[in-house]
Design an enzyme around this catalytic site. Structure first.
Site, PDB file in Angstrom:
ATOM      1  N   GLU A 180     -16.798   8.811 -37.749  1.00 21.34           N
ATOM      2  CA  GLU A 180     -17.012   9.657 -38.923  1.00 21.34           C
ATOM      3  C   GLU A 180     -15.932  10.728 -38.959  1.00 21.34           C
ATOM      4  O   GLU A 180     -15.607  11.327 -37.937  1.00 21.34           O
ATOM      5  CB  GLU A 180     -18.400  10.280 -38.867  1.00 21.34           C
ATOM      6  CG  GLU A 180     -19.477   9.218 -38.858  1.00 21.34           C
ATOM      7  CD  GLU A 180     -20.776   9.705 -39.437  1.00 21.34           C
ATOM      8  OE1 GLU A 180     -20.762  10.516 -40.372  1.00 21.34           O
ATOM      9  OE2 GLU A 180     -21.821   9.239 -38.944  1.00 21.34           O
TER      10      GLU A 180
HETATM   11  P1  FAD Z   1     -24.935  10.444 -23.737  1.00 25.16           P
HETATM   12  O1  FAD Z   1     -24.247   9.319 -24.346  1.00 25.16           O
HETATM   13  O2  FAD Z   1     -26.410  10.551 -23.922  1.00 25.16           O
HETATM   14  O3  FAD Z   1     -24.588  10.465 -22.176  1.00 25.16           O
HETATM   15  C1  FAD Z   1     -25.412  11.093 -21.219  1.00 25.16           C
HETATM   16  C2  FAD Z   1     -25.666  10.137 -20.070  1.00 25.16           C
HETATM   17  O4  FAD Z   1     -26.571  10.777 -19.158  1.00 25.16           O
HETATM   18  C3  FAD Z   1     -26.362   8.837 -20.479  1.00 25.16           C
HETATM   19  O5  FAD Z   1     -25.597   7.742 -20.047  1.00 25.16           O
HETATM   20  C4  FAD Z   1     -27.720   8.881 -19.765  1.00 25.16           C
HETATM   21  O6  FAD Z   1     -28.150   7.615 -19.318  1.00 25.16           O
HETATM   22  C5  FAD Z   1     -27.430   9.801 -18.603  1.00 25.16           C
HETATM   23  N1  FAD Z   1     -28.620  10.470 -18.067  1.00 25.16           N
HETATM   24  C6  FAD Z   1     -29.684  10.965 -18.732  1.00 25.16           C
HETATM   25  N2  FAD Z   1     -30.573  11.502 -17.873  1.00 25.16           N
HETATM   26  C7  FAD Z   1     -30.051  11.352 -16.631  1.00 25.16           C
HETATM   27  C8  FAD Z   1     -30.495  11.700 -15.318  1.00 25.16           C
HETATM   28  N3  FAD Z   1     -31.677  12.314 -15.123  1.00 25.16           N
HETATM   29  N4  FAD Z   1     -29.715  11.382 -14.264  1.00 25.16           N
HETATM   30  C9  FAD Z   1     -28.517  10.760 -14.430  1.00 25.16           C
HETATM   31  N5  FAD Z   1     -28.051  10.409 -15.652  1.00 25.16           N
HETATM   32  C10 FAD Z   1     -28.803  10.710 -16.740  1.00 25.16           C
HETATM   33  N6  FAD Z   1     -21.979   9.374 -33.434  1.00 25.16           N
HETATM   34  C11 FAD Z   1     -20.929   9.108 -34.246  1.00 25.16           C
HETATM   35  O7  FAD Z   1     -19.870   9.720 -34.125  1.00 25.16           O
HETATM   36  N7  FAD Z   1     -21.044   8.141 -35.214  1.00 25.16           N
HETATM   37  C12 FAD Z   1     -22.190   7.436 -35.398  1.00 25.16           C
HETATM   38  O8  FAD Z   1     -22.264   6.539 -36.230  1.00 25.16           O
HETATM   39  C13 FAD Z   1     -23.304   7.739 -34.596  1.00 25.16           C
HETATM   40  N8  FAD Z   1     -24.480   7.091 -34.784  1.00 25.16           N
HETATM   41  C14 FAD Z   1     -25.444   7.197 -33.852  1.00 25.16           C
HETATM   42  C15 FAD Z   1     -26.585   6.401 -33.961  1.00 25.16           C
HETATM   43  C16 FAD Z   1     -27.549   6.408 -32.992  1.00 25.16           C
HETATM   44  C17 FAD Z   1     -28.758   5.523 -33.113  1.00 25.16           C
HETATM   45  C18 FAD Z   1     -27.365   7.228 -31.846  1.00 25.16           C
HETATM   46  C19 FAD Z   1     -28.355   7.174 -30.715  1.00 25.16           C
HETATM   47  C20 FAD Z   1     -26.268   8.066 -31.740  1.00 25.16           C
HETATM   48  C21 FAD Z   1     -25.299   8.075 -32.750  1.00 25.16           C
HETATM   49  N9  FAD Z   1     -24.177   8.901 -32.694  1.00 25.16           N
HETATM   50  C22 FAD Z   1     -23.142   8.701 -33.566  1.00 25.16           C
HETATM   51  C23 FAD Z   1     -24.067   9.996 -31.701  1.00 25.16           C
HETATM   52  C24 FAD Z   1     -23.210   9.655 -30.478  1.00 25.16           C
HETATM   53  O9  FAD Z   1     -23.574   8.401 -29.986  1.00 25.16           O
HETATM   54  C25 FAD Z   1     -23.427  10.717 -29.420  1.00 25.16           C
HETATM   55  O10 FAD Z   1     -23.144  11.991 -29.968  1.00 25.16           O
HETATM   56  C26 FAD Z   1     -22.562  10.565 -28.171  1.00 25.16           C
HETATM   57  O11 FAD Z   1     -22.437   9.227 -27.765  1.00 25.16           O
HETATM   58  C27 FAD Z   1     -23.193  11.395 -27.057  1.00 25.16           C
HETATM   59  O12 FAD Z   1     -22.439  11.327 -25.862  1.00 25.16           O
HETATM   60  P2  FAD Z   1     -22.852  12.277 -24.649  1.00 25.16           P
HETATM   61  O13 FAD Z   1     -21.932  12.002 -23.526  1.00 25.16           O
HETATM   62  O14 FAD Z   1     -22.988  13.674 -25.116  1.00 25.16           O
HETATM   63  O15 FAD Z   1     -24.345  11.835 -24.261  1.00 25.16           O
END
Ligand code: FAD
Length: 487
Positions: free
Chosen positions: A63
Site C-alpha cells: 500500500e
Molecule cells: P508480526 O508479523 O506479528 O511479527 C511478530 C512475531 O512475533 C510473529 O512471528 C509471532 O509469531 C511472534 N511472537 C508472538 N508472540 C511470541 C512469543 N510469546 N514468543 C516468541 N515469539 C512470539 N499490511 C500491508 O502493508 N498491506 C496489507 O495488505 C496488509 N494486510 C493485512 C491483512 C491481514 C489479514 C493481516 C493479519 C495483516 C495485514 N497487514 C497488511 C499488516 C502487516 O502484515 C503487519 O503490519 C506486519 O506484517 C507486522 O509485522 P511485525 O513484525 O510488526 O509483527
C-alpha cells in the site's frame, strides 16, 4: 565483548527480522538470538495453500505506491515496493476500485443503479477530503472520523441505508478494520502511507508469497543452506514461545514455554500490540504504569480474508469487475468481494473481507456455518445465476491466535503522539518494535520494516551512550527521551 552486547529479539516477523539484521548487524551487534514462537518466519505475512494454490492469509497489498509517472509531488518510494518490484520481481497487480459504482449489489439481488452509487461515492470522497483539511487545522485536539463526518453534515447519526453503509465501510473499515466512530482523524487524515508514497495499492499475487520479502532480508545476514535456501543459522530459534522477561540494570533473562532460559544484555520485543495487551508474556518487574496505559489504549484491529473456491465461475469478469460490494442492511456483513480472475485466471476463487465484530463472530463459528452464510449472500447477489456450492473455504483466525491477537493496529481516538511515543519507548533494557511502533506507518508491512530499523537505532544509540556513561548513576543505561505531551 566480541561482537558487542548480546541482544535477544522476540519474534521473527518483518520488524524483528529487520531490526536484528540490517541495523544491529550493521552496527557490529552480531551476537543476536531470535526467538520465534511459531515454526516459521514472516509473522503476519503468510502464504498458505488453498485449493491447490498459494494465497495470502495476512498482508496482501503493497500500500502506498505511485503508479502515475506524471505525479511529481510524490518523491519517496515505499521500501517494500522496491523489494517486491525491483529486487524480487514478484507478480503484482494494481487494484482498481474505480468501478465500484457499477458493481454494487442490492441486498435482495441485482445491481444498484450506477449513478446512484456513484453519487454516494462522490459525496463520501468529498467528506474524506474535507477530513484531511479539518485534520490539518486541529492542533492538540483530536476527533474521530465520525465526528468529522458530522462537522460536514454527513450522516450525523451514522449511515442507515445499505448503500451508505457499504460505501462508508469501504472508505473506512476496509482500510483500518475499525469503524469511523473509533478511528482518530488526526492520525489517519491524510494517511502518511498514501500522502508520502502515492495513492496506489498493488496486490501481491505470486506463488512464492509476499513472505519472500522477509526471506530476502533474512538472507542478508542469516546463514542459509545454499541448496535449499532454508535458514540454518543457529541464531534463529523457531517454536520458542517466550513467556517471561526478567529485566534488571545488569541484563535480561528470557524464559520460553519449553523451560529454557536465555540471558542477554538487551531484549527487543517485536510481538504485536495485541500480544502485548494479552498476558502471554509476563514482565518481571511489571512494566510501569505509563507503559501499560499507553499500550492498552491502542487498538489491535481484526481483518479477515475469507477465500472461497468454486467449481466454476458465475460472477462477471473482464475489465472493471474485480471488486464488488454487497449492500446489506447489516453493516459489515460480507461487504467487499474480489475475484482473482485477473491474477489467477481460471482459479474460480473469490475473496471476501470482513472486519472487527464480524471477524470475531466468524472466527468463533464453524467454517461450514460461514460458508453457508457466504453462499446465501452470493445467491442473493446473483439471483439469476445457478450458483454452485463452494468446494473449499479458508477462514484465517488471526484474532484467536495467541501469537497475534488480531491483524494490525488501528489508531484510536484518545491516543496522541505522546502516548504513541510511550508505546515505543524502552523500559530499562527492554526495547520495543513492531508495526504498532512505526512513527508514521502503523498497521502496514512498510511500517513494520521501518519500525524495526528505527527501534534498532534507538537500541544502538542507547548502548553507545550507555557505554560512555558506564560509571554513571544509571548503571550504563541511557534514558530514552520522550518529548512531553505539550512539547
Ligand atoms: P508480526 O508479523 O506479528 O511479527 C511478530 C512475531 O512475533 C510473529 O512471528 C509471532 O509469531 C511472534 N511472537 C508472538 N508472540 C511470541 C512469543 N510469546 N514468543 C516468541 N515469539 C512470539 N499490511 C500491508 O502493508 N498491506 C496489507 O495488505 C496488509 N494486510 C493485512 C491483512 C491481514 C489479514 C493481516 C493479519 C495483516 C495485514 N497487514 C497488511 C499488516 C502487516 O502484515 C503487519 O503490519 C506486519 O506484517 C507486522 O509485522 P511485525 O513484525 O510488526 O509483527
Amino acid at each position: 565483548q566480541a561482537g558487542g552486547p548480546k541482544v535477544i529479539i522476540i519474534g521473527a516477523g518483518m520488524s524483528g527480522r529487520i531490526s536484528a539484521g540490517e541495523m544491529l548487524s550493521h552496527a557490529g551487534i552480531t551476537d543476536l538470538l531470535i526467538l520465534e514462537a511459531t515454526d516459521r518466519i514472516g509473522g503476519r505475512i503468510r502464504k498458505t495453500e488453498f485449493a491447490g494454490m498459494n494465497v495470502e492469509m495476512g498482508a496482501n497489498w503493497v500500500e502506498g505506491v505511485n503508479m502515475d509517472p506524471a505525479d511529481k509531488i510524490i518523491k519517496e518510494v515505499n521500501p517494500i515496493w522496491s523489494m517486491v518490484h525491483k529486487k524480487l520481481k514478484l507478480n503484482t497487480s494494481l487494484s482498481n476500485y474505480s468501478h465500484l459504482s457499477s458493481n454494487t449489489y442490492m441486498e435482495e439481488g441485482g445491481l444498484h443503479d450506477e449513478s446512484f452509487v456513484q453519487k454516494t461515492i462522490n459525496r463520501a470522497s468529498e467528506v474524506q477530503q474535507y477530513g484531511d483539511k479539518l485534520s490539518s487545522k486541529l492542533h492538540n485536539e483530536d476527533i474521530t472520523v465520525m465526528a468529522m463526518q458530522r462537522f460536514h453534515d454527513h450522516m450525523p447519526y451514522g449511515p442507515t441505508k445499505p448503500v451508505d453503509m457499504v460505501i462508508d465501510y469501504y472508505m473506512n473499515d476496509y482500510e483500518f478494520a475499525e469503524p469511523p466512530r473509533v478511528t482518530s482523524l488526526q492520525s489517519t487524515h491524510p494517511l502518511p502511507t498514501f500522502a508520502n508514497f502515492g495513492n496506489d495499492v498493488c496486490f501481491v499475487a505470486d506463488q512464492r508469497g509476499f513472505e519472500s520479502v522477509v526471506h530476502y532480508i533474512a538472507n542478508k545476514y542469516l546463514k542459509t543452506d545454499a541448496r535449499t535456501g532454508a535458514i540454518v543459522d543457529p541464531r534463529l530459534m523457531l517454536n520458542k514461545a517466550v513467556k517471561k522477561i526478567k529485566y534488571t540494570s545488569d541484563g535480561v533473562v528470557v524464559k520460553t514455554e519449553d523451560g529454557w532460559l536465555y540471558k542477554a544484555d538487551y531484549v527487543m520485543v517485536s510481538v504485536s500490540i495485541g500480544v502485548l495487551q494479552s498476558n502471554l508474556i509476563r514482565f518481571k518487574p511489571h512494566l510501569p504504569q505509563w507503559k501499560n496505559m499507553a499500550m492498552y489504549q491502542f487498538d489491535m484491529a481484526v481483518y479477515t480474508k475469507i477465500f472461497l473456491k468454486f467449481p466454476r465461475k458465475f460472477w462477471p469478469d473482464g475489465p472493471g469487475t474485480e471488486f464488488f460490494l454487497y449492500a446489506s442492511s447489516r453493516r459489515g456483513y460480507f461487504p467487499v468481494w474480489q475475484h482473482l480472475e485477473n491474477e489467477y485466471p481460471g482459479s474460480n476463487i473469490l475473496l471476501v473481507t470482513v472486519t472487527d465484530d464480524e471477524s470475531r463472530r466468524i472466527e468463533q463459528q464453524l467454517d461450514e456455518q460461514t460458508k453457508a452464510e457466504a453462499m446465501e449472500v452470493l445467491r442473493k447477489m446473483f439471483p439469476s445465476e445457478d450458483v454452485p456450492e463452494a468446494t473449499d473455504i479458508l477462514v484465517p483466525r488471526w484474532w484467536s491466535d495467541r501469537f497475534f491477537r488480531g491483524s494490525f493496529s488501528n489508531w484510536p481516538i484518545g491516543v496522541d503522539r505522546y502516548e504513541y511515543d510511550l508505546i515505543r519507548a524502552p523500559v530499562g533494557r527492554v526495547y520495543f518494535t513492531g508495526e504498532h511502533t512505526s512513527q508514521r506507518y502503523n498497521g502496514y508491512v512498510h511500517g513494520a520494516y521501518l519500525a524495526g530499523k528505527a527501534s534498532a537505532n534507538i537500541l544502538i544509540e542507547c548502548v553507545k551512550e550507555g557505554q560512555r556513561q558506564k560509571d554513571g548513576a544509571n548503571g550504563g543505561i541511557w534514558k530514552y527521551y520522550v518529548p512531553g505531551k505539550y512539547e
